[in-house]
Design an enzyme around this catalytic site. Structure first.
Site, PDB file in Angstrom:
ATOM      1  N   GLU A  65       8.114  -3.330 -12.840  1.00 42.34           N
ATOM      2  CA  GLU A  65       9.374  -3.822 -12.256  1.00 42.34           C
ATOM      3  C   GLU A  65      10.244  -4.370 -13.381  1.00 42.34           C
ATOM      4  O   GLU A  65      10.027  -5.472 -13.884  1.00 42.34           O
ATOM      5  CB  GLU A  65       9.097  -4.909 -11.209  1.00 42.34           C
ATOM      6  CG  GLU A  65       8.256  -4.436 -10.028  1.00 42.34           C
ATOM      7  CD  GLU A  65       9.062  -3.661  -8.980  1.00 42.34           C
ATOM      8  OE1 GLU A  65      10.291  -3.467  -9.183  1.00 42.34           O
ATOM      9  OE2 GLU A  65       8.459  -3.246  -7.970  1.00 42.34           O
ATOM     10  N   TYR A 108       0.849  -1.197   0.000  1.00 44.93           N
ATOM     11  CA  TYR A 108       0.000   0.000   0.000  1.00 44.93           C
ATOM     12  C   TYR A 108       0.884   1.247   0.000  1.00 44.93           C
ATOM     13  O   TYR A 108       2.092   1.174   0.113  1.00 44.93           O
ATOM     14  CB  TYR A 108      -0.908   0.009   1.244  1.00 44.93           C
ATOM     15  CG  TYR A 108      -1.592  -1.304   1.483  1.00 44.93           C
ATOM     16  CD1 TYR A 108      -2.760  -1.635   0.799  1.00 44.93           C
ATOM     17  CD2 TYR A 108      -1.038  -2.243   2.361  1.00 44.93           C
ATOM     18  CE1 TYR A 108      -3.376  -2.852   0.994  1.00 44.93           C
ATOM     19  CE2 TYR A 108      -1.651  -3.472   2.563  1.00 44.93           C
ATOM     20  CZ  TYR A 108      -2.823  -3.778   1.875  1.00 44.93           C
ATOM     21  OH  TYR A 108      -3.423  -4.983   2.062  1.00 44.93           O
TER      22      TYR A 108
HETATM   23 ZN    ZN Z   1      11.204   0.020  -6.275  1.00 45.17          ZN
END
Ligand code: ZN
Length: 396
Positions: free
Chosen positions: A366, A347
């Site tokens: 990512e 969160y």
């Molecule tokens: Zn990161």
């Protein structure tokens, strides 16, 4: 490259002469009234630099223009006092040179100064870029934002929220550089013509959200106190900061946003350190405030935050994401090979807050795989994977 207006010249004429899209010339000269160019006035030509050339025996302007694939008048424009019939051996003239190489050299320890140097060079060669500061870091560095495009659709990309994920900065700026090369040289990227992207979107880039942290990882502790003593203490007296993600006050900037911030804090450290400490309150850190203010000021249709690592794309938050998000992430996945992940136990991130407050698509991408900081040997591979996402974020 700068040229001086001659009688009868126009921006349209320059666009034909240098084969640079007219709108890029217009946007490189925003303070200029294209209808009333004055003789002698300076005009910026994007995508070109000038080089000094020394006349050798046998040279003629016609031969030089032919061998360099330039109209003769492009050379005359840069050398207004030159008599083409009386070239002298040893005399120097200016020649326009189309930039077809990257300015950004990403495969190096890419600290704040390296980035600022590259941004200034890009701005000089491509004056249609708009560069501003969205605020200052704890140590007082300007956090730059670069904007490119003239469209209604506002798209935002950022990188290096996390210090030891700094490779995301040169990856993102390499994309910007390739986009610029594609626009000025009118060459597609992966078969995609980019001029419609420029017309339809305005891309906002914050290439380094956390400059103090990046410099800590790459260059070691700052000289300023108390920052210096603090970060060394929080790093357990180690001078190896390669595991550091936070800003210089030991606050993780991607745990700073008011989106279930207390839930994130409950499972995370309660004191400053290299990672995961969300601060004493949401938006306590100037870097996070700057990002929040930017996001409130603009009207981003979508945001993509680039991190390392894992080759995954997080795209949901508490089922608040709008339905079109799923189709978008499928396309990002298709072009990169990365796995879409809707939600995880996490969160208070930037994209969480964006989804929650705007109900628009927000993504955490990512890049790459391995252990942070990812080595520069992975640069090309990561860039190839990311490139599809950078483009899709604009054309979708
Ligand atoms: Zn990161």
């Amino acid at each position: 490259m700068e040229v001086h207006v001659r009688r009868g010249d126009s921006l349209y004429y320059y666009s034909q002469l240098f084969m640079i899209p007219l709108q890029l010339i217009i946007h490189s000269n925003r303070t200029v009234n294209a209808q009333t160019l004055a003789v002698g006035q300076l005009i910026q030509i994007p995508g070109f630099v000038t080089v000094t050339y020394q006349i050798t025996p046998g040279d003629s302007l016609w031969r030089l223009s032919g061998s360099r694939n330039l109209p003769l008048d492009a050379i005359l424009l840069l050398n207004p006092n030159l008599n083409p019939n009386f070239l002298q051996i040893g005399q120097t003239i200016q020649l326009p040179l189309r930039v077809d190489w990257r300015i950004v050299s990403g495969k190096q320890d890419y600290d704040y100064n390296t980035m600022m140097f590259d941004i200034r060079r890009l701005q000089t060669i491509y004056p249609f870029l708009r560069v501003s500061s969205i605020g200052n870091t704890v140590l007082g560095k300007d956090i730059p934002e670069i904007e490119i495009g003239n469209g209604e659709k506002q798209v935002h990309y950022n990188a290096s929220f996390h210090a030891n994920e700094w490779i995301t900065t040169p990856i993102l700026l390499t994309f910007l550089n390739d986009y610029l090369l594609s626009l000025t040289n009118q060459r597609p990227i992966r078969g995609l013509t980019t001029s419609p992207l420029y017309v339809q979107t305005n891309l906002s880039i914050v290439p380094m959200v956390n400059p103090d942290g990046v410099d800590l990882v790459l260059n070691g502790p700052p000289t300023e106190e108390p920052s210096r003593s603090n970060v060394i203490e929080w790093n357990n007296d180690s001078m190896d900061f390669s595991g550091w993600k936070a800003n210089i006050r030991g606050v993780d900037l991607n745990d700073q946003f008011p989106a279930e911030w207390k839930r994130e804090r409950a499972r995370n450290p309660k004191t400053p350190g290299p990672r995961d400490y969300g601060g004493e309150s949401p938006l306590s850190e100037p870097e996070a405030i700057a990002m929040a203010d930017l996001t409130k000021d603009k009207d981003f249709a979508r945001v993509l935050a680039f991190h390392t690592q894992g080759r995954v794309i997080y795209w949901g938050f508490e089922n608040l994401e709008p339905p079109e998000t799923e189709a978008m992430v499928k396309e990002f996945s298709r072009v990169s090979g990365y796995e879409p992940v809707q939600t995880i136990e996490s969160y208070a991130g930037y994209k969480d807050w964006f989804i929650q407050d705007w109900r628009r698509p927000g993504f955490t991408v990512e890049l790459g795989s391995g252990t942070n900081p990812l080595p520069l040997t992975q640069f090309d591979e990561i860039y190839e994977e990311a490139l599809g996402i950078f483009l899709a974020g604009l054309y979708l």
